[in-house]
Design an enzyme around this catalytic site. Sequence first.
Site, PDB file in Angstrom:
ATOM      1  N   LYS B  80     -56.995 -30.815   4.477  1.00 20.72           N
ATOM      2  CA  LYS B  80     -56.764 -30.420   5.877  1.00 20.72           C
ATOM      3  C   LYS B  80     -57.276 -29.004   6.089  1.00 20.72           C
ATOM      4  O   LYS B  80     -57.087 -28.125   5.230  1.00 20.72           O
ATOM      5  CB  LYS B  80     -55.264 -30.506   6.198  1.00 20.72           C
ATOM      6  CG  LYS B  80     -54.933 -30.330   7.687  1.00 20.72           C
ATOM      7  CD  LYS B  80     -53.436 -30.474   7.953  1.00 20.72           C
ATOM      8  CE  LYS B  80     -53.093 -30.342   9.432  1.00 20.72           C
ATOM      9  NZ  LYS B  80     -51.643 -30.427   9.692  1.00 20.72           N
ATOM     10  N   SER B 155     -50.438 -33.096  13.856  1.00 17.35           N
ATOM     11  CA  SER B 155     -51.711 -32.392  13.878  1.00 17.35           C
ATOM     12  C   SER B 155     -52.703 -32.901  12.830  1.00 17.35           C
ATOM     13  O   SER B 155     -53.896 -32.745  12.973  1.00 17.35           O
ATOM     14  CB  SER B 155     -51.483 -30.910  13.641  1.00 17.35           C
ATOM     15  OG  SER B 155     -50.989 -30.689  12.328  1.00 17.35           O
ATOM     16  N   SER B 179     -46.419 -33.488  11.333  1.00 16.60           N
ATOM     17  CA  SER B 179     -47.884 -33.528  11.297  1.00 16.60           C
ATOM     18  C   SER B 179     -48.474 -34.328  10.140  1.00 16.60           C
ATOM     19  O   SER B 179     -49.662 -34.602  10.131  1.00 16.60           O
ATOM     20  CB  SER B 179     -48.452 -32.112  11.248  1.00 16.60           C
ATOM     21  OG  SER B 179     -48.316 -31.506  12.503  1.00 16.60           O
TER      22      SER B 179
END
Lengths: 98, 524, 501
Positions: B80, B155, B179
């Site tokens: 990420k 997210s 997330s």
Amino acid sequence: MSEITAEQVAHLANLARIDLSSEEIARLTTELGQIVDSVAKVAEVATPDVPATSHPMPLTNVFRADTVVPSLTVEQALSGAPDRDGDKFRVPAILDEE
Amino acid sequence: MTNVIKLSAADLSGLLVERSISSVEVTQAHLDQIAAVDTGVHAFLHVAGEAALAAAARVDARRAAGEVLGPLAGVPIAIKDVLATIDMPSTAGSKILEGWIPPYDATVVRRVRDAGLILLGKTNMDEFAMGSSTEFSAYGPTHNPWDYDRIPGGSGGGSAAAVSSFEAPLALGSDTGGSIRQPAAVTGSVGVKPTYGGVSRYGSIALASSLDQVGPVTRTVLDAALLHDVIGGHDPLDSTSLTDTWPSMAAAARAGLADGALTGVRVGVIKELSGDGFQAGVAQRFTETLTLLSAAGAEIVEISAPSFEYAIAAYYLILPAEASSNLARFDSVRFGIRVNPEDGPLTSERVMAATRDAGFGPEVKRRIILGTYALSAGYYDAYYGSAQKVRTLIQRDFDAAFSKVDVLVSPSAPTTAFKFGEKMADPMAMYLNDVTTIPANLAGVPGMSLPMGLAPEDGLPVGLQIMAPAKMDARLYSFGAAVEALLEASWGHTLLSRAPELARREMFAGTATSTAFTSTEGAV
Amino acid sequence: MKKAELMDYDKALELFEPVLGFEVHVELNTKTKMFCGCANEFGQGANTNTCPTCLGLPGGLPQVNAKAIESSIRLGLALGCEIAEYSRFARKNYFYPDTAKNFQTSQYDEPIAFNGQLTIELESGRLVTVDIERAHMEDDAGKLTHVGGATGRIQGADYSLVDYNRGGVPLVEIVTQMIEGGEADSPEIGRTYVAAIREIVKALGVSNARMEEGNVRCDANVSLRPRGSNVLGTRTETKNVNSLRSVERAVRYEIQRQAALLHAGGTITQETRHWHEDTGITSAGRPKSDADDYRYFPEPDLVPVAPSREWVEELRATLPEPPAARRKRLQAEWGFANLEFQDVVNSDLLDVVEATIAAGAAAQAARKWWTGEVARLANASGVSADSLVQPAQVAALIELVVAGTLTDRLARQVLEGVIGGEGTPLEVVESRGLAVVSDDGALIAAIDEALAAQPDVLAKIRDGKVQAAGAVIGAVMKAMRGQADAARVRELVLERAGAAE
Ligand SMILES: [Zn+2]
């Protein structure tokens, strides 16, 4: 209803160092009002007898020994700098003194 | 040979260890898949093709030389973009960090490299992890592999989409209010938010320090456990890192596959996180799963957690407050972009303000302003102070619940993947989407999402959330693996095997080679 | 305000009562910074001691330096403070280019030490007890250099440069309660208080305590209350007053300036002010405004500091004798007159004189050498006396003089040799061949005997009445049966008289 005003949002933007346009301020004034209205309910149950929790895990006294570890090289430190002068970061003239 | 990219990390590990396949082959296959489908999915902000192949070749050479490496050595992984990587841009999905290459690796990134995993690239996310849809990424949204018109969650939509579109078997995510878990739910993958302090936050670009946790994003519970074992454990660079010695999560997951693993397990159903407000198909799959669990010998217990009602409100005070301070460092002095004001004098103050106006997107500004408000003089007690008290109440609810049950379950998200734009105009609607996942972050307890079927009305994945007491992450993996096996046995297949075949990009279809791929490096 | 516009100091005190407050920042001399493992040292070039944490890079996290906590607790104890059972760091949020994270990691409502007291003694002998509100820990900012413009100051600069080497260096900020009743002594109270803090941190060994290098920095708060009123006046905060003398001058200046302004019907603006060493005035800085909303909240990246009572007591046991008590004891032990002792203290030579005496030298001889020849040489080369030569060497030198191996004149040459790195005093004597000739040895013995026999003459010589030496010279010539050079005898008599105890 919430009492958030555009002046207040402008002041917050100044504290947060964001040069919001007047349209942004207008939009945020409305949105902030709505959000604040709905989050204000925390006060309903936050009675004085309830202690605050700042960390999910209750740790204390987490210390590091006073031993030097290698720093970044100067080139690494400055590698992301938008502007530099020699080995220092360069910023435009500072208006306000701290 | 079977399609390499469809294999789990555990299976790849077996093949790599017995050297019936090379890491270069595995890595190339995933790079080819990225080249073929990522134009549509847009899970990646940066792909490090050459570096990945070079790292894979090194792992192969070490294995060939007889070195005994960790179980995941040679297995590719997507990172990420919230995590600092010394050799790849790390933007956290924000314009303000465009092109920034950190001079250091996040601890978890360092651990993943040291364990011999192959870093494929950086995945897309809502800017600074603020959002539930990746629509707030400054670099365009990621598309849900099940339906390109829908959000992949957020997210960490990029990481979830990468594993569910078989671009990577493993990914790292970060979870501040869901997330990792919510994207896993809406893409049919597995995601785990470890106990707060279980995984280092050093080098993870902070959203809300007291809520953030890095964790695994995978397609199976066992894979998540294997990755957890690599990234977990004490890190002296993170002062909130727990010093506990952790059991092997992989061993825990394997234990969950034993016969009778669910017998007598007390499963709590949180009254406040079920019923009204959940999409019909989500509620249906949840009820069915409970029935299966019960049939497998688990004891279903209804639990009330009255303070959960206040969780979203507390979360949307604590998070913005901490974020407003964490994001203050983005000031155009030491890193990141610098934007000069359109007119007027060039002073440091005005350049900072102009940079932050141009560099931050609307959701980030909204939360910074909200957080600045919550912390400002005269409001602190009513807002931030009260929110921290609610946090205590939610912890108490969890304590009470876990005195009665071993694990808690709920749907991972109230709905399946929604369409792009559906909640953009209404910040509160977007915030309410996190209702199920937020309590675990506020209390610091671990949580997992795994697929529990497709909603009949739209054919989209539905996730089951499992929560365990703090530090009992191993229990999540045992129970999760058992539930996963139970569900898959009832379906007769894995959920992701029902995902649509993704359209492959014309120019690379069938001919994707490393040469062809390299030309797109960094530009995907 | 021009000096001529200031109110006369005595008149100011007739009309107003000064109320003081001080915030003293002490830079700790730990090996590493407060929250990261970067070296706490300067001088190898800009931005050499930086890392993701102290540069405020995205993803950087703080880790508390155990030694800094220990030093802060010891400092708190030395100031008579209570040590918190539970204390936390907080973030003080404000934007400034020298502050890498754009918040300072400080302490707010939960400081490590609080409720202390420090009694200081003024030159008049007046004792003043200063109440310490708190001593809290925080990290320092980086260093800004302003380029362009006329003065190198921030105003009018074209741009500024930032070096973060100092960013993250541990500080303890010591905040006093309001100090009332200082009256005409107020400026001296300021100077003496800061001197006392400096002395304490030095005795504790927690700071290098060099004000000229910014190790100890003082902000002085001054307000005036009209006589007969019990309403506090508006205060000003004069920032970064960085020498003891300046503290005294700045307080005095602010009293005179505020008095003139108030007497003329004006009002005082609550503001920070800058002290100008060269002109001896303060000038207005930034007024307090609502931009000073620092939005403090507990630092979520750090956990609370909860020092156990056992640890606190262990640290209390390591505290040195309080400097004021030590001074009293040493003066009595050494038998120095007030002026002699003040000379040693003011020249910052107490430690080396003590060490020299401990190494065997007589107290007066140790004082005379350090405040005399060593200080002169140090002054000439612009360094501190204690960095020039070791106390043991000075003691060895004195021993050679007492033994008659060296005259004072020769000893001064030997000292230069020692400072020049030629070795111990004895080695320098040998390598330079500086020992007193054996004839002189006999002569000196006779002179010492004659001086001892005529203490009244000795006293006169010491008082500067050198003509009194005649009586001794006569006695020596007689003892030497004329076998001595009268001029040389005279020279040696004067020297021995000076050197004698
Ligand atoms: Zn550092």
